[in-house]
Design a protein around this motif. Structure first.
Motif, PDB file in Angstrom:
ATOM      1  N   ARG A   1       0.859  -1.191   0.000  1.00 24.87           N
ATOM      2  CA  ARG A   1       0.000   0.000   0.000  1.00 24.87           C
ATOM      3  C   ARG A   1       0.889   1.233   0.000  1.00 24.87           C
ATOM      4  NH1 ARG A   1      -2.860   3.566  -1.400  1.00 24.87           N
ATOM      5  NH2 ARG A   1      -4.892   4.120  -0.538  1.00 24.87           N
TER       6      ARG A   1
ATOM      7  N   THR B   1      -2.355   0.129   8.930  1.00 21.62           N
ATOM      8  CA  THR B   1      -2.614  -0.055   7.499  1.00 21.62           C
ATOM      9  C   THR B   1      -2.924  -1.511   7.197  1.00 21.62           C
ATOM     10  OG1 THR B   1      -1.166   1.794   6.888  1.00 21.62           O
ATOM     11  CG2 THR B   1      -1.612   0.149   5.184  1.00 21.62           C
TER      12      THR B   1
ATOM     13  N   THR C   1      -6.570  -2.136   8.241  1.00 15.36           N
ATOM     14  CA  THR C   1      -7.586  -1.527   7.382  1.00 15.36           C
ATOM     15  C   THR C   1      -7.690  -2.252   6.043  1.00 15.36           C
ATOM     16  OG1 THR C   1      -6.005   0.128   6.564  1.00 15.36           O
ATOM     17  CG2 THR C   1      -7.365   0.755   8.436  1.00 15.36           C
TER      18      THR C   1
ATOM     19  N   ASP D   1      -9.821  -0.266   3.118  1.00 17.25           N
ATOM     20  CA  ASP D   1      -8.963   0.372   2.128  1.00 17.25           C
ATOM     21  C   ASP D   1      -8.557  -0.713   1.131  1.00 17.25           C
ATOM     22  OD1 ASP D   1      -7.441   2.258   0.806  1.00 17.25           O
ATOM     23  OD2 ASP D   1      -5.781   2.224   2.240  1.00 17.25           O
TER      24      ASP D   1
END
Length: 238
Positions: free
Chosen positions: A11, A48, A51, A57
């Motif tokens: 990401r 992160t 998520t 995301d």
């Protein structure tokens, strides 16, 4: 069987000189009945990772499967439906709705998934009791302490048949004893067949897990199983 499978997931945020690699080529799986803790310094990519695992995301590259459903191919509506049905998420900032009581907050994901009000209320009462705040069912968030709100948020993540539980520092607002009680609840839910992925900075809480994954700069740098408790974890951490 893996409830969560992440394959070479990256990401990125920003572009050019402002490009940040929040997560880099992470491969990770969590099986049914398995409790995995994620540790690492601030900014290492822990939140992160959660998520992305929860479909909140989407990755820049790589593949994420939840119960064999490819999150990338579901679209926003499909990911939302999967979250309501199968994923419980304990957010770091709790995300309780101020205008709803504790019971209504916990009921909400079940009602959104089509459960009847009576059934959702019964399941919410059980989940609140499970985390030790059954008496708070009719209170609003601003009528509770931070620790009580935390436990309500955990009850919301556990309500119904959640196959995957994602927890971002679930004991952050709790005293030591209550934190241990919450860890016991999460461990019991895993022992009953759910998969649990938890971010924590507390080695004593990571010691409840079957496996500990260490992140640094968006990379998995080590993975180990707790042996005899927090002291062993501290020795093994890179």
């Amino acid at each position: 069987m893996s409830v969560l499978a992440m394959h070479a997931v990256s990401r990125d945020h920003g572009a050019g000189a402002a490009l940040v690699h929040a997560l880099r080529e992470v491969t990770l799986s969590v099986a049914a009945g398995e409790f995995v803790a994620v540790m690492g310094p601030s900014g290492s990519g822990k939140s992160t990772l959660l998520t992305l695992a929860g479909g909140l995301d989407t990755p820049t590259s790589g593949q994420i499967l939840v119960e064999d459903a490819d999150l990338g191919s579901l679209g926003a509506a499909g990911r939302s439906a999967l979250r309501r049905r199968s994923i419980g998420y304990v957010f770091q900032d709790l995300n309780l709705i101020p205008s709803l009581t504790a019971a209504e907050n916990v009921m909400l994901p079940r009602e959104l998934d089509g459960a009847r009000v009576r059934q959702a209320r019964r399941e919410a009462a059980h989940a609140l009791q499970e985390v030790g705040v059954g008496e708070l069912a009719d209170r609003y968030p601003d009528e509770m302490s931070g620790g009580q709100q935390q436990r309500v948020a955990i009850a919301r993540a556990l309500v119904g048949e959640r196959r995957l539980v994602l927890a971002d520092e679930p004991t952050g607002a709790l005293d030591s004893q209550t934190g241990e009680d919450v860890m016991r609840v999460l461990r019991a839910r895993c022992d009953a067949g759910a998969a649990c992925l938890m971010v924590t900075h507390e080695s004593r809480h990571a010691a409840w897990a079957d496996r500990v994954v260490f992140l640094r700069d968006g990379l998995v740098i080590d993975a180990t199983a707790p042996r005899t408790g927090p002291e062993a974890l501290l020795q093994e951490a890179p």
